[in-house]
Motif scaffolding. Structure first.
Motif, PDB file in Angstrom:
ATOM      1  N   GLU A 111       0.809  -1.219   0.000  1.00 33.71           N
ATOM      2  CA  GLU A 111       0.000   0.000   0.000  1.00 33.71           C
ATOM      3  C   GLU A 111       0.843   1.272   0.000  1.00 33.71           C
ATOM      4  OE1 GLU A 111      -2.690  -0.337   3.274  1.00 33.71           O
ATOM      5  OE2 GLU A 111      -4.022  -1.739   2.221  1.00 33.71           O
ATOM      6  N   ASN A 112       2.143   1.111  -0.197  1.00 35.09           N
ATOM      7  CA  ASN A 112       3.034   2.266  -0.315  1.00 35.09           C
ATOM      8  C   ASN A 112       2.574   3.161  -1.462  1.00 35.09           C
ATOM      9  OD1 ASN A 112       5.530   3.618  -1.530  1.00 35.09           O
ATOM     10  ND2 ASN A 112       6.354   2.818   0.392  1.00 35.09           N
ATOM     11  N   ARG A 113       2.763   4.463  -1.302  1.00 34.83           N
ATOM     12  CA  ARG A 113       2.274   5.397  -2.325  1.00 34.83           C
ATOM     13  C   ARG A 113       2.957   5.226  -3.672  1.00 34.83           C
ATOM     14  NH1 ARG A 113       5.646  10.001  -2.826  1.00 34.83           N
ATOM     15  NH2 ARG A 113       7.371  10.052  -1.325  1.00 34.83           N
ATOM     16  N   HIS A 114       4.086   4.526  -3.705  1.00 34.13           N
ATOM     17  CA  HIS A 114       4.789   4.308  -4.966  1.00 34.13           C
ATOM     18  C   HIS A 114       4.313   3.033  -5.683  1.00 34.13           C
ATOM     19  CE1 HIS A 114       7.591   7.510  -4.031  1.00 34.13           C
ATOM     20  NE2 HIS A 114       7.895   6.935  -2.875  1.00 34.13           N
ATOM     21  N   GLU A 115       3.491   2.234  -5.020  1.00 29.50           N
ATOM     22  CA  GLU A 115       3.132   0.917  -5.542  1.00 29.50           C
ATOM     23  C   GLU A 115       1.885   0.967  -6.427  1.00 29.50           C
ATOM     24  OE1 GLU A 115       4.545  -1.957  -5.465  1.00 29.50           O
ATOM     25  OE2 GLU A 115       6.213  -1.640  -4.070  1.00 29.50           O
ATOM     26  N   TYR A 116       1.559  -0.185  -6.988  1.00 29.45           N
ATOM     27  CA  TYR A 116       0.484  -0.304  -7.973  1.00 29.45           C
ATOM     28  C   TYR A 116      -0.890  -0.005  -7.393  1.00 29.45           C
ATOM     29  CZ  TYR A 116       4.369  -2.779 -10.101  1.00 29.45           C
ATOM     30  OH  TYR A 116       5.619  -3.105 -10.576  1.00 29.45           O
ATOM     31  N   LEU A 117      -1.119  -0.373  -6.139  1.00 29.03           N
ATOM     32  CA  LEU A 117      -2.447  -0.189  -5.560  1.00 29.03           C
ATOM     33  C   LEU A 117      -2.849   1.281  -5.513  1.00 29.03           C
ATOM     34  CD1 LEU A 117      -2.551  -2.735  -2.595  1.00 29.03           C
ATOM     35  CD2 LEU A 117      -3.151  -3.069  -4.990  1.00 29.03           C
ATOM     36  N   ALA A 118      -1.854   2.168  -5.511  1.00 30.33           N
ATOM     37  CA  ALA A 118      -2.165   3.596  -5.455  1.00 30.33           C
ATOM     38  C   ALA A 118      -2.879   4.084  -6.709  1.00 30.33           C
ATOM     39  CB  ALA A 118      -0.872   4.401  -5.249  1.00 30.33           C
ATOM     40  N   ALA A 119      -2.797   3.294  -7.796  1.00 35.44           N
ATOM     41  CA  ALA A 119      -3.414   3.723  -9.061  1.00 35.44           C
ATOM     42  C   ALA A 119      -4.622   2.882  -9.455  1.00 35.44           C
ATOM     43  CB  ALA A 119      -2.377   3.668 -10.185  1.00 35.44           C
ATOM     44  N   VAL A 120      -5.039   1.953  -8.617  1.00 28.82           N
ATOM     45  CA  VAL A 120      -6.148   1.065  -8.974  1.00 28.82           C
ATOM     46  C   VAL A 120      -7.411   1.857  -9.307  1.00 28.82           C
ATOM     47  CG1 VAL A 120      -7.757  -0.614  -7.992  1.00 28.82           C
ATOM     48  CG2 VAL A 120      -5.301  -1.000  -7.816  1.00 28.82           C
ATOM     49  N   ASP A 121      -7.717   2.882  -8.533  1.00 21.22           N
ATOM     50  CA  ASP A 121      -8.952   3.649  -8.759  1.00 21.22           C
ATOM     51  C   ASP A 121      -8.949   4.393 -10.095  1.00 21.22           C
ATOM     52  OD1 ASP A 121      -9.872   2.803  -6.336  1.00 21.22           O
ATOM     53  OD2 ASP A 121      -9.322   4.626  -5.247  1.00 21.22           O
ATOM     54  N   ARG A 122      -7.774   4.599 -10.669  1.00 20.86           N
ATOM     55  CA  ARG A 122      -7.691   5.315 -11.943  1.00 20.86           C
ATOM     56  C   ARG A 122      -7.935   4.394 -13.138  1.00 20.86           C
ATOM     57  NH1 ARG A 122      -2.265   8.884 -11.552  1.00 20.86           N
ATOM     58  NH2 ARG A 122      -2.891   9.333 -13.722  1.00 20.86           N
ATOM     59  N   PHE A 123      -8.204   3.117 -12.881  1.00 21.95           N
ATOM     60  CA  PHE A 123      -8.478   2.149 -13.946  1.00 21.95           C
ATOM     61  C   PHE A 123      -9.948   1.725 -13.943  1.00 21.95           C
ATOM     62  CE2 PHE A 123      -3.982   2.097 -14.150  1.00 21.95           C
ATOM     63  CZ  PHE A 123      -3.616   1.524 -15.371  1.00 21.95           C
ATOM     64  N   ALA A 124     -10.820   2.624 -13.507  1.00 22.62           N
ATOM     65  CA  ALA A 124     -12.248   2.305 -13.543  1.00 22.62           C
ATOM     66  C   ALA A 124     -12.704   2.016 -14.966  1.00 22.62           C
ATOM     67  CB  ALA A 124     -13.055   3.469 -12.950  1.00 22.62           C
ATOM     68  N   ASP A 125     -12.162   2.774 -15.926  1.00 24.57           N
ATOM     69  CA  ASP A 125     -12.395   2.529 -17.347  1.00 24.57           C
ATOM     70  C   ASP A 125     -11.074   2.034 -17.923  1.00 24.57           C
ATOM     71  OD1 ASP A 125     -12.746   2.604 -20.095  1.00 24.57           O
ATOM     72  OD2 ASP A 125     -13.889   4.472 -20.073  1.00 24.57           O
ATOM     73  N   VAL A 126     -10.917   0.713 -18.021  1.00 24.11           N
ATOM     74  CA  VAL A 126      -9.628   0.130 -18.409  1.00 24.11           C
ATOM     75  C   VAL A 126      -9.197   0.550 -19.804  1.00 24.11           C
ATOM     76  CG1 VAL A 126      -8.408  -2.031 -18.887  1.00 24.11           C
ATOM     77  CG2 VAL A 126      -9.774  -1.794 -16.800  1.00 24.11           C
ATOM     78  N   PRO A 127     -10.036   0.456 -20.839  1.00 22.24           N
ATOM     79  CA  PRO A 127      -9.586   0.889 -22.174  1.00 22.24           C
ATOM     80  C   PRO A 127      -9.133   2.346 -22.199  1.00 22.24           C
ATOM     81  CG  PRO A 127     -11.581  -0.424 -22.360  1.00 22.24           C
ATOM     82  CD  PRO A 127     -11.388  -0.141 -20.906  1.00 22.24           C
ATOM     83  N   ALA A 128      -9.852   3.227 -21.499  1.00 21.10           N
ATOM     84  CA  ALA A 128      -9.462   4.637 -21.473  1.00 21.10           C
ATOM     85  C   ALA A 128      -8.128   4.810 -20.760  1.00 21.10           C
ATOM     86  CB  ALA A 128     -10.537   5.470 -20.788  1.00 21.10           C
ATOM     87  N   ALA A 129      -7.935   4.070 -19.660  1.00 24.25           N
ATOM     88  CA  ALA A 129      -6.675   4.155 -18.924  1.00 24.25           C
ATOM     89  C   ALA A 129      -5.504   3.674 -19.781  1.00 24.25           C
ATOM     90  CB  ALA A 129      -6.764   3.335 -17.638  1.00 24.25           C
ATOM     91  N   LEU A 130      -5.720   2.626 -20.580  1.00 17.20           N
ATOM     92  CA  LEU A 130      -4.655   2.122 -21.447  1.00 17.20           C
ATOM     93  C   LEU A 130      -4.344   3.112 -22.576  1.00 17.20           C
ATOM     94  CD1 LEU A 130      -5.578  -1.661 -21.737  1.00 17.20           C
ATOM     95  CD2 LEU A 130      -3.804  -0.614 -20.333  1.00 17.20           C
ATOM     96  N   ARG A 131      -5.371   3.703 -23.147  1.00 18.45           N
ATOM     97  CA  ARG A 131      -5.146   4.674 -24.226  1.00 18.45           C
ATOM     98  C   ARG A 131      -4.370   5.889 -23.728  1.00 18.45           C
ATOM     99  NH1 ARG A 131     -10.532   3.310 -25.435  1.00 18.45           N
ATOM    100  NH2 ARG A 131     -11.276   5.233 -24.397  1.00 18.45           N
ATOM    101  N   GLY A 132      -4.622   6.282 -22.500  1.00 20.22           N
ATOM    102  CA  GLY A 132      -3.946   7.461 -21.978  1.00 20.22           C
ATOM    103  C   GLY A 132      -2.754   7.151 -21.092  1.00 20.22           C
TER     104      GLY A 132
END
Length: 459
Positions: A111-132
């Motif tokens: 749960e460190n701020r540098h780790e992957y879990l810190a960005a999970v909420d930004r992948f609510a729309d996976v295709p949009a997250a991948l495009r950007g």
């Protein structure tokens, strides 16, 4: 004491000296100008002697595996051995992680701020997250990704997004996932060694894979998960080349493609894969089919990501730019190019260094034998070298070459104790060439226990 054992001990002692020099020189550099950007060089750690809930279980497991591991590995039915290795490696990794406690040793690591879990909420729309995705890699880009998200292809983050979607969100589940899945790499290496070099050597390597000091960083780090994906890709390729179904090659390709979307550096897995293809030279008739299926499987994941809008090459180019912007600090190549190898010694243990010395001896004897055979009778070729050890020497040489390429590239400076797990664990089977397994296993456990109890590592 035999001459061979003396040479083994000399190799281990030289490796220990390398680690000591890296510590002393690193502390001096960090104290004088702070350019190494780690707190206890060459490791990302701080000096903090401690014990915890995992101390007693780790000691018990270390003693049990050192005393009875070689016998159990020799006697267990083969179908039971790889799962047993996986289970024992999982227990060893969990015990080491719990030396720091569940919250500090597992949950907070993920749960460190540098780790992957810190960005999970930004992948609510996976295709949009991948495009950007590439829009947020550079340090000066708007809303740039956390360090590890920016430093890896999105497959890594998507794994934890998926865990969250199925109700396994948070650091506890993420850490448990990395430990349990990551420990399976030990079983994968055993399977591959059996296919390529014979069952006897696979059984000899098994207890060393269980007690590998690298378990300190496998619990808890996503790189353990990466190592497992890479490990099974190699194992499936080995199975495809050695008389099993050629369709294992397609599975190997799928996993290799996925591995390259977990970490950019795992493209170097191709070096180790080339060694496996070389060892499969006996199966010339099936090798073209294996290669076609391997390449076809490998293409699936990149094509899927490209169709969803992720540009792997552009992302890597931007990551290199970010690296030179000073992400993590501009670390001196002149220190890390050799100190990284000291980190690797701590990951694989002193027994592996001695095993690599033996593997080098096997390779030299095999070369002399081939030269003697070419010269004909009286050519001085010496005794024939057993095939299994030669093939094992080629496999570990492929892993060593992979590490050297990563090291000399300049893209690996510090934190290689976790980053190189997918490559370093393939050096450990060299321990199967050693005599006195119980003593060497005790040495392996001692390295892991000392590091984990004296230092608070970042992973």
């Amino acid at each position: 004491m035999t001459r061979c054992l003396k040479r083994d001990l000399a190799a281990a002692a030289a490796a220990a000296v390398l680690v000591a020099v890296a510590v002393l020189v690193g502390h001096r550099i960090q104290r004088e100008d702070g350019t190494l950007h780690v707190n206890w060089p060459p490791l990302s750690a701080v000096w903090e002697p401690h014990v915890g809930p995992g101390t007693v279980p780790a000691l018990v497991l270390a003693v049990a595996v050192a005393l009875w591991g070689p016998t159990a590995a020799a006697r267990l039915r083969w179908g039971v051995l790889p799962p047993a290795v996986w289970g024992a490696a999982t227990a060893w990794t969990f015990a080491l992680a719990l030396v720091d406690g569940w919250q500090r040793g597992v949950v907070e690591r993920m749960e460190n701020r540098h780790e992957y879990l810190a960005a999970v909420d930004r992948f609510a729309d996976v295709p949009a997250a991948l495009r950007g995705f590439t829009d947020h890699i550079l340090i000066d880009s708007p809303d740039n990704w956390p360090t590890h998200v920016a430093g890896h292809p999105p497959g890594a983050t998507l794994t934890f997004v998926l865990l969250d979607r199925v109700g396994l969100g948070g650091g506890g589940w993420a850490g448990a996932f990395c430990i349990v899945v990551g420990a399976s790499v030990c079983a994968a290496v055993v399977v591959a060694v059996r296919a390529l070099a014979g069952e006897s050597l696979a059984r000899g390597a098994a207890p060393f894979l269980v007690l590998v000091p690298g378990a300190v960083w496998m619990g808890t780090s996503a790189d353990a998960y990466f190592a497992a994906v890479a490990g099974w890709a190699v194992a499936f390729l080995a199975l495809a080349l050695t008389g099993r179904s050629v369709w294992w090659a397609a599975a190997a390709g799928l996993l290799f493609g996925w591995a390259c979307h977990l970490s950019y550096g795992l493209v170097l897995l191709g070096v180790l894969g080339a060694a496996v293809l070389l060892l499969g030279a006996r199966t010339v008739s099936r090798r073209p089919v294996v290669v076609v299926l391997l390449l076809t499987g490998t293409a699936v994941v990149p094509v899927a990501f490209a169709l969803l809008g992720f540009d792997w090459w552009e992302a890597y180019r931007l990551l290199v730019d970010r690296y030179h912007q000073g992400a993590g600090g501009v670390r001196p190549y002149g220190y890390w190019v050799w100190a990284n190898l000291a980190c690797t010694v701590l990951v694989v243990g002193l027994a592996t260094v001695a095993g690599l010395r033996r593997a080098g001896g096997v390779a030299r004897r095999a070369r002399r034998s081939l030269r003697g055979a070419a010269l004909g009778p009286g050519g001085g070729g010496g005794a024939q070298v057993p095939d299994g050890p030669v093939r094992l020497a080629v496999l570990v040489a492929g892993a060593l070459l992979t590490i050297l390429v990563a090291d000399l590239s300049g893209m690996s400076k510090a934190e290689t104790e976790r980053i190189w797990l997918p490559f370093a664990l393939w050096l450990v089977p060299a321990c199967a060439l050693l005599g006195g397994a119980r003593g060497w296993l005790a040495a392996q456990a001692a390295v892991a226990l000392a590091v984990n109890h004296c230092l608070l590592t970042s992973w």
